[in-house]
Design a protein around this motif. Structure first.
Motif, PDB file in Angstrom:
ATOM      1  N   PRO A 186      35.295  38.000  30.276  1.00 41.22           N
ATOM      2  CA  PRO A 186      34.034  37.453  29.760  1.00 41.22           C
ATOM      3  C   PRO A 186      32.922  38.501  29.675  1.00 41.22           C
ATOM      4  O   PRO A 186      31.962  38.333  28.918  1.00 41.22           O
ATOM      5  CB  PRO A 186      33.657  36.380  30.793  1.00 41.22           C
ATOM      6  N   PHE A 187      33.060  39.593  30.437  1.00 38.20           N
ATOM      7  CA  PHE A 187      31.943  40.531  30.534  1.00 38.20           C
ATOM      8  C   PHE A 187      31.684  41.316  29.245  1.00 38.20           C
ATOM      9  O   PHE A 187      30.535  41.442  28.815  1.00 38.20           O
ATOM     10  CB  PHE A 187      32.136  41.431  31.764  1.00 38.20           C
ATOM     11  N   PRO A 188      32.724  41.807  28.555  1.00 38.68           N
ATOM     12  CA  PRO A 188      32.451  42.434  27.249  1.00 38.68           C
ATOM     13  C   PRO A 188      31.873  41.436  26.248  1.00 38.68           C
ATOM     14  O   PRO A 188      31.087  41.824  25.371  1.00 38.68           O
ATOM     15  CB  PRO A 188      33.828  42.935  26.791  1.00 38.68           C
TER      16      PRO A 188
ATOM     17  N   ALA B  51      37.536  52.124  35.483  1.00 37.42           N
ATOM     18  CA  ALA B  51      38.574  51.496  34.635  1.00 37.42           C
ATOM     19  C   ALA B  51      38.271  50.048  34.297  1.00 37.42           C
ATOM     20  O   ALA B  51      39.158  49.294  33.945  1.00 37.42           O
ATOM     21  CB  ALA B  51      39.949  51.629  35.278  1.00 37.42           C
ATOM     22  N   LYS B  52      36.999  49.652  34.415  1.00 38.06           N
ATOM     23  CA  LYS B  52      36.656  48.265  34.054  1.00 38.06           C
ATOM     24  C   LYS B  52      36.114  48.209  32.633  1.00 38.06           C
ATOM     25  O   LYS B  52      35.706  49.215  32.059  1.00 38.06           O
ATOM     26  CB  LYS B  52      35.588  47.748  35.021  1.00 38.06           C
ATOM     27  N   VAL B  53      36.097  47.001  32.108  1.00 35.85           N
ATOM     28  CA  VAL B  53      35.432  46.760  30.835  1.00 35.85           C
ATOM     29  C   VAL B  53      34.318  45.761  31.081  1.00 35.85           C
ATOM     30  O   VAL B  53      34.458  44.911  31.958  1.00 35.85           O
ATOM     31  CB  VAL B  53      36.416  46.219  29.767  1.00 35.85           C
ATOM     32  N   PRO B  54      33.197  45.840  30.368  1.00 36.03           N
ATOM     33  CA  PRO B  54      32.932  46.706  29.237  1.00 36.03           C
ATOM     34  C   PRO B  54      32.394  48.083  29.662  1.00 36.03           C
ATOM     35  O   PRO B  54      31.988  48.285  30.793  1.00 36.03           O
ATOM     36  CB  PRO B  54      31.815  45.941  28.507  1.00 36.03           C
ATOM     37  N   TYR B  55      32.412  48.985  28.676  1.00 36.20           N
ATOM     38  CA  TYR B  55      31.796  50.297  28.824  1.00 36.20           C
ATOM     39  C   TYR B  55      31.185  50.639  27.476  1.00 36.20           C
ATOM     40  O   TYR B  55      31.802  50.396  26.442  1.00 36.20           O
ATOM     41  CB  TYR B  55      32.853  51.331  29.208  1.00 36.20           C
TER      42      TYR B  55
ATOM     43  N   VAL C 288      23.207  34.070  37.965  1.00 36.17           N
ATOM     44  CA  VAL C 288      24.560  34.033  37.386  1.00 36.17           C
ATOM     45  C   VAL C 288      25.440  35.061  38.117  1.00 36.17           C
ATOM     46  O   VAL C 288      26.555  34.743  38.553  1.00 36.17           O
ATOM     47  CB  VAL C 288      24.531  34.326  35.862  1.00 36.17           C
ATOM     48  N   GLU C 289      24.917  36.273  38.293  1.00 29.97           N
ATOM     49  CA  GLU C 289      25.713  37.340  38.920  1.00 29.97           C
ATOM     50  C   GLU C 289      25.966  37.091  40.394  1.00 29.97           C
ATOM     51  O   GLU C 289      27.057  37.335  40.895  1.00 29.97           O
ATOM     52  CB  GLU C 289      24.982  38.689  38.788  1.00 29.97           C
ATOM     53  N   GLU C 290      24.922  36.620  41.092  1.00 29.98           N
ATOM     54  CA  GLU C 290      25.021  36.568  42.557  1.00 29.98           C
ATOM     55  C   GLU C 290      25.513  35.221  43.081  1.00 29.98           C
ATOM     56  O   GLU C 290      25.952  35.132  44.219  1.00 29.98           O
ATOM     57  CB  GLU C 290      23.660  36.913  43.179  1.00 29.98           C
TER      58      GLU C 290
ATOM     59  N   ARG D 254      48.503  35.917  29.832  1.00 31.90           N
ATOM     60  CA  ARG D 254      49.313  37.136  29.938  1.00 31.90           C
ATOM     61  C   ARG D 254      48.833  37.973  31.128  1.00 31.90           C
ATOM     62  O   ARG D 254      49.621  38.515  31.889  1.00 31.90           O
ATOM     63  CB  ARG D 254      49.178  37.906  28.620  1.00 31.90           C
ATOM     64  N   ARG D 255      47.501  38.051  31.278  1.00 33.21           N
ATOM     65  CA  ARG D 255      46.942  38.858  32.364  1.00 33.21           C
ATOM     66  C   ARG D 255      47.288  38.259  33.731  1.00 33.21           C
ATOM     67  O   ARG D 255      47.629  38.975  34.662  1.00 33.21           O
ATOM     68  CB  ARG D 255      45.422  38.962  32.175  1.00 33.21           C
ATOM     69  N   LEU D 256      47.212  36.940  33.830  1.00 30.23           N
ATOM     70  CA  LEU D 256      47.535  36.294  35.113  1.00 30.23           C
ATOM     71  C   LEU D 256      49.011  36.506  35.451  1.00 30.23           C
ATOM     72  O   LEU D 256      49.366  36.783  36.599  1.00 30.23           O
ATOM     73  CB  LEU D 256      47.202  34.798  35.061  1.00 30.23           C
TER      74      LEU D 256
ATOM     75  N   ALA E  18      53.073  43.223  38.969  1.00 30.94           N
ATOM     76  CA  ALA E  18      53.287  44.409  38.135  1.00 30.94           C
ATOM     77  C   ALA E  18      52.039  45.306  38.077  1.00 30.94           C
ATOM     78  O   ALA E  18      52.091  46.400  37.539  1.00 30.94           O
ATOM     79  CB  ALA E  18      53.647  43.982  36.713  1.00 30.94           C
ATOM     80  N   GLN E  19      50.912  44.821  38.639  1.00 36.30           N
ATOM     81  CA  GLN E  19      49.661  45.581  38.531  1.00 36.30           C
ATOM     82  C   GLN E  19      49.766  46.924  39.260  1.00 36.30           C
ATOM     83  O   GLN E  19      50.292  46.984  40.370  1.00 36.30           O
ATOM     84  CB  GLN E  19      48.536  44.757  39.158  1.00 36.30           C
ATOM     85  N   LYS E  20      49.204  47.964  38.601  1.00 34.41           N
ATOM     86  CA  LYS E  20      49.195  49.286  39.239  1.00 34.41           C
ATOM     87  C   LYS E  20      48.286  49.222  40.448  1.00 34.41           C
ATOM     88  O   LYS E  20      47.268  48.574  40.414  1.00 34.41           O
ATOM     89  CB  LYS E  20      48.622  50.339  38.271  1.00 34.41           C
TER      90      LYS E  20
HETATM   91  N1  LIG Z   1      30.380  43.544  37.004  1.00 29.28           N
HETATM   92  C1  LIG Z   1      31.182  44.029  35.903  1.00 29.28           C
HETATM   93  C2  LIG Z   1      32.490  43.310  35.917  1.00 29.28           C
HETATM   94  C3  LIG Z   1      33.492  43.893  34.919  1.00 29.28           C
HETATM   95  C4  LIG Z   1      34.917  43.516  35.305  1.00 29.28           C
HETATM   96  O1  LIG Z   1      35.188  43.130  36.458  1.00 29.28           O
HETATM   97  N2  LIG Z   1      35.820  43.643  34.353  1.00 29.28           N
HETATM   98  C5  LIG Z   1      37.220  43.377  34.673  1.00 29.28           C
HETATM   99  C6  LIG Z   1      37.818  42.378  33.711  1.00 29.28           C
HETATM  100  S1  LIG Z   1      37.219  40.759  33.984  1.00 29.28           S
HETATM  101  C7  LIG Z   1      38.004  44.647  34.518  1.00 29.28           C
HETATM  102  O2  LIG Z   1      37.765  45.433  33.640  1.00 29.28           O
HETATM  103  N3  LIG Z   1      38.980  44.859  35.397  1.00 29.28           N
HETATM  104  C8  LIG Z   1      39.847  45.979  35.254  1.00 29.28           C
HETATM  105  C9  LIG Z   1      41.170  45.678  35.842  1.00 29.28           C
HETATM  106  O3  LIG Z   1      41.266  44.660  36.502  1.00 29.28           O
HETATM  107  O4  LIG Z   1      42.100  46.435  35.635  1.00 29.28           O
HETATM  108  C10 LIG Z   1      30.429  43.814  34.583  1.00 29.28           C
HETATM  109  O5  LIG Z   1      29.590  42.916  34.540  1.00 29.28           O
HETATM  110  O6  LIG Z   1      30.650  44.563  33.640  1.00 29.28           O
END
Ligand SMILES: N[C@@H](CCC(=O)N[C@@H](CS)C(=O)NCC(=O)O)C(=O)O
Length: 243
Positions: free
Chosen positions: A16-18, A54-58, A116-118, A231-233, A240-242
């Motif tokens: 949802p973040f991107p 390694a998170k999204v968004p960037y 929302v965040e906290e 798929r992600r779940l 399988a997650q690294k």
């Molecule tokens: N607080 C961050 C949260 C971003 C976040 O947690 N993204 C997750 C996807 S929901 C992610 O990229 N996770 C990388 C992974 O799990 O490999 C934001 O608002 O951008």
């Protein structure tokens, strides 16, 4: 579009973040490039050359068109964290009015997305991934609802406070429907309460109003998000997650 104005967003559709960022960019009518990151098969170049968390968004602001695998120039402004990105966009493009011009209303918008965040995001994590009780989610959503005016958006005119909330709220429904093994039994009742109880009537109207905006439906499609999240779940819970 000149090179100094190019906006590149690294994203995954199921997160949802991107979507918060897409909504703000659509509201501001800004063009942008998307580089999709497969969170089930995260490329090493993303962690090594782009964003070490390694998170999204960037977001990368400016520079030539980027392609998967490339490193953005370190001289370019670059940011992670969706709400920080939204504030950057609001400050960089004031004419887009992503935040109200009144300092008081801007502060109220911040109070809303801080809640929302906290409060809401941790409650959702607790319920979806730690078998927390539905009441945890209800209390958090009641708090968010209590911050809303009787009609309209979080602080009057649409703002990034609204973009902060609804993608995560809709993600809650996706997770309740997909039932990860970390969800406590009884998620159908939680879903039913959120969908039909008068307790959340104002919140539902508020989200419905958000979803009438073209900025919301340009990239958000619940069925696609659900399929990708399934798929992600599967990936996460199959081990399988690294590490
Ligand atoms: N607080 C961050 C949260 C971003 C976040 O947690 N993204 C997750 C996807 S929901 C992610 O990229 N996770 C990388 C992974 O799990 O490999 C934001 O608002 O951008």
């Amino acid at each position: 579009m000149s090179e100094s104005e190019r906006i590149t967003i690294y994203a995954a559709e199921e997160s949802p973040f991107p979507h918060r960022v897409f909504v703000a960019l659509e509201e501001a009518e800004l063009p942008y490039d998307i580089i999709w990151i497969d969170l089930c098969d995260k490329p090493d170049w993303y962690t090594e050359n782009v964003y070490p968390t390694a998170k999204v968004p960037y977001l990368v602001y400016g520079g030539p068109k980027l392609h998967p695998g490339q490193s953005p120039s370190p001289d370019l402004p670059q940011l992670g964290e969706s709400m920080v990105i939204l504030e950057f966009l609001a400050d960089t493009f004031p004419k887009a009015q992503l935040l109200p011009s009144s300092p008081f209303l801007r502060a109220k918008a911040r109070l809303f997305y801080k809640a929302v965040e906290e409060i809401f995001v941790p409650a959702l994590i607790e319920v979806a991934y730690k078998k927390g009780p539905g009441e945890t989610l209800y209390k958090a959503l009641e708090h968010i609802q209590s911050l809303l005016p009787p009609t309209g958006f979080a602080v009057g005119d649409w703002s990034i406070a609204d973009a902060a909330f609804w993608p995560v709220y809709l993600q809650a429904f996706v997770l309740l429907e997909l039932k990860p093994p970390t969800l406590a039994p009884g998620s159908e009742e939680v879903l039913e309460t959120l969908q039909n109880s008068p307790r959340f009537a104002r919140l539902r109207t508020y989200v419905e109003e958000n979803m009438t905006r073209p900025s919301a439906t340009k990239r958000w499609n619940t069925e696609t998000v659900k399929a990708k999240m399934a798929r992600r779940l599967e990936f996460v819970f199959s081990g399988a997650q690294k590490k």
